[in-house]
Design an enzyme around this catalytic site. Structure first.
Site: not given
Lengths: 502, 143
Positions: A306, A64
């Protein structure tokens, strides 16, 4: 039945060799199928690199991409193909299409040239491993599909004859459709691995599944994997055995009263879940846990999803801990990230690599709920299992926080996923008594140890957290609906003064 | 759009115009050959050669058939003008050439010159394909 057991060769793909129980069957061909972009080429290349590192040289047959493209594409993983080629540990057989050339077919042909070139390459580097990537592309290069199928069968036979362990990749159009459009699996029937790249709730999720490894055992089902900067990494999750040794060594939670409630502290290799609504003191627990460890000479690693670093440091400073200095001195590492910057699989890999690098004694994650926000239920569950297993394996203590969605009690989804995995669960809850909001703390679960079962008053002031006396005659705290029933006047008086400590 | 046209390099047009004045087909052939040559293209060593052909063969029956067919066709043309060679892919010394040309199937006839490079895979059952190729390259038939 047979006495010569099939040996396996490791692929070097972290986690894969674990689920394949050793690797790929030696001297056999394994078909690796997947849709476009499912990391087939990475698999094929990594397999050869591991071989080269072990003195088992390899041949890469490319149908490929050109060798030049391949060399360039894998540079990102730090793979120096050129060097391996110079050292004669790896060589290419270039069977990629050359679009500038005109191709015509007239009459019958076979793949004698390709077989001869592969054989020559195998001989040249004395190869033990070979990758063919991707075989479906040959069908595009030639018109006579029947001949191509017959000739690929011949190549598979030649590989067997040469005794090399082969990875043959094949592209398919659908993640859940037939194994390959051309029926390639017909001639590589022994071993089939499926790579998937599924879109789930707008998130890409990569998984690997061993469909069959004939004659050998392997783990079944799909396992998530990630393509990281080091190549492919499979997260073996449930395949991780619960073989962690348990210890009776206790470590401090960072709070003396809480240690007492837990029967002398947390266990050294345990996972502790702290669950509570926003503002109940979870981050403070993380801070105390971190500072308490460092005070005992431990190295601590804290992940904040947080708050920003500055916020976390400022809060800690407010409680009298100079985290900036501790980090400078190498006792502490604070990592702050937005949960959304990468998928959970990558978060897990990143956390693991930081742990491996920093080698902490304890780690804290604030909060798991923040990580859960941007993920699917399934990948979050896998993340939690993967993380806890890893932390336990390292014989570290882990403190994770979970945010409950409602202020008054209730449970979070995070808890549902993690509670059975955790060794200890600490609940932080708001308690409304006589028009006042107070905080309550209870040790819900403490595996392998007696613990205090009271719901205790939990206060926060400038010097940190304090665990006080138990709430009496108040029920329903955990469920979020505290009620006082049949309280004699003297008890009301006791409750009123209960929190006026000393 | 008008801004873009202003920045066009007009010298480019001059070149094309100059070339077209001379011979458009000549320019096309020049370009084709330049592309075909690339870095290590096979230009004929002998200036008489008008075409360079390589037949890749293995020890198969197909290869023998292709070779016989090719030799029969070539016999009609001036041998001086054809640079024809045979490469047996099973010969380890010759394998490098098959690598260079990226040969997968045998037999494969490769027209290396003039460009563009061309592959004909198979037993060459349709001899017309080869004849047309030789005619297009300007190879003269035998008198």
């Amino acid at each position: 039945m047979t006495t010569d057991k099939i040996q396996k060769v490791p692929t070097g793909i972290f986690g894969f060799d674990h689920i394949a129980e050793g690797g790929l069957p030696e001297g056999r061909s394994t078909l690796v199928v997947g849709t476009a972009g499912s990391a087939k080429t990475v698999f094929a290349m990594q397999f050869l690199l591991e071989g080269a590192a072990r003195g088992e040289n390899g041949v890469f047959v490319t149908f490929e991409e050109s060798p030049a493209d391949l060399r360039r594409n894998v540079l990102g993983f730090g793979w120096d193909i050129m060097r391996l080629e110079e050292e004669r540990k790896l060589c290419f057989v270039d069977a990629s299409p050359r679009p500038e050339e005109q191709r015509i077919e007239s009459g019958s042909y076979d793949f004698g040239a390709l077989v001869a070139r592969i054989e020559a390459a195998v001989k040249k580097v004395n190869a033990k491993r070979i990758s063919l990537d991707s075989i479906g592309a040959v069908f595009v290069q030639f018109l006579d599909q029947a001949s191509v199928r017959r000739e690929l069968y011949r190549i598979a036979a030649a590989l067997k004859r040469m005794g090399v362990t082969a990875v043959i990749t094949s592209e398919r159009s659908d993640d859940h459709g037939p194994i390959s459009p051309q029926g390639v699996e017909e001639f590589v029937t022994d071993n089939v691995i499926v790579l998937r790249n599924i879109l789930e709730d707008e998130k890409r999720r990569r998984t690997i599944e061993i469909l069959k490894l004939r004659g050998t055992s392997h783990e079944k089902g799909e396992y998530p994997f990630s393509v990281s900067h080091k190549g492919m990494v499979v997260i073996p999750l449930s395949a991780i055995q619960l073989k962690q040794r348990s210890t009776t060594i206790r470590i401090t939670s960072g709070n003396e009263e809480l240690d007492k409630m837990c029967g002398g502290g947390f266990f050294r290799d345990s996972i502790i879940l702290v669950s509570g609504a926003t503002g109940t003191g979870k981050t403070l627990m993380v801070t105390a846990f971190t500072a308490g460890g460092i005070a005992k000479g431990e190295r601590c690693l804290t992940f904040c999803f947080e708050e920003s670093r500055e916020q976390f440091f400022r809060n800690a400073a407010g409680w009298g801990f100079d985290f900036e200095k501790l980090e400078r001195d190498g006792h502490l590492r604070v990592v702050t990230d937005y949960p959304e910057i990468m998928p959970l699989e990558e978060h897990l890999l990143r956390i693991k690599s930081i742990i491996e690098e920093f080698k902490p004694n304890r780690i804290a994650v604030d909060s798991l709920s923040a990580l859960e926000r941007g993920s699917t239920g399934r990948s979050f569950r896998e993340f939690v299992i993967g993380l806890t297993a890893f932390v336990k394996h390292q014989e570290m203590a882990g403190l994770f926080t979970a945010t409950t969605p409602t202020l008054m009690g209730g449970s979070s989804i995070t808890e549902a996923h993690i509670s059975t995995i955790c060794d200890s669960i600490i609940l932080l809850r708001y308690v409304e008594t006589f028009g006042e909001m107070r905080r309550g703390l209870t040790v819900l679960k403490m595996r392998g140890s007696p613990h205090d079962k009271d719901i205790r008053e939990f206060t926060i002031d400038g010097s940190g957290m304090h665990v006080g006396r138990a709430f009496r005659n108040v029920s329903g705290i955990i469920s979020g609906i505290p009620t006082q029933a049949n309280i004699p006047p003297e008890e009301i008086e006791r409750l009123r003064t209960m929190f006026n400590e000393e | 759009v008008s801004l873009q046209t202003e920045t066009v390099d007009f010298s480019l047009f001059d070149n094309v115009k100059a070339a077209s004045k001379r011979d458009v087909s000549g320019l096309a052939a020049m370009l084709r050959n330049a592309i075909a040559r690339g870095g290590d293209g096979e230009e004929p060593v002998d200036p008489l050669h008008r075409v360079t052909l390589v037949l890749y063969t293995s020890d198969s029956l197909y290869s023998a058939r292709a070779r016989a067919m090719l030799e029969r066709i070539v016999a009609d043309y001036d041998p001086e003008q054809i640079d024809l060679s045979f490469v047996d892919v099973t010969d380890p010394m010759a394998g490098a050439r098959a690598d260079e040309d990226g040969i997968i199937a045998t037999p494969t006839l490769v027209k290396a010159f003039p460009g563009p490079k061309m592959w004909i895979a198979g037993t060459l059952d349709d001899g017309e394909v080869v004849r047309r190729l030789l005619d297009n390259a300007g190879v003269d038939k035998k008198q």
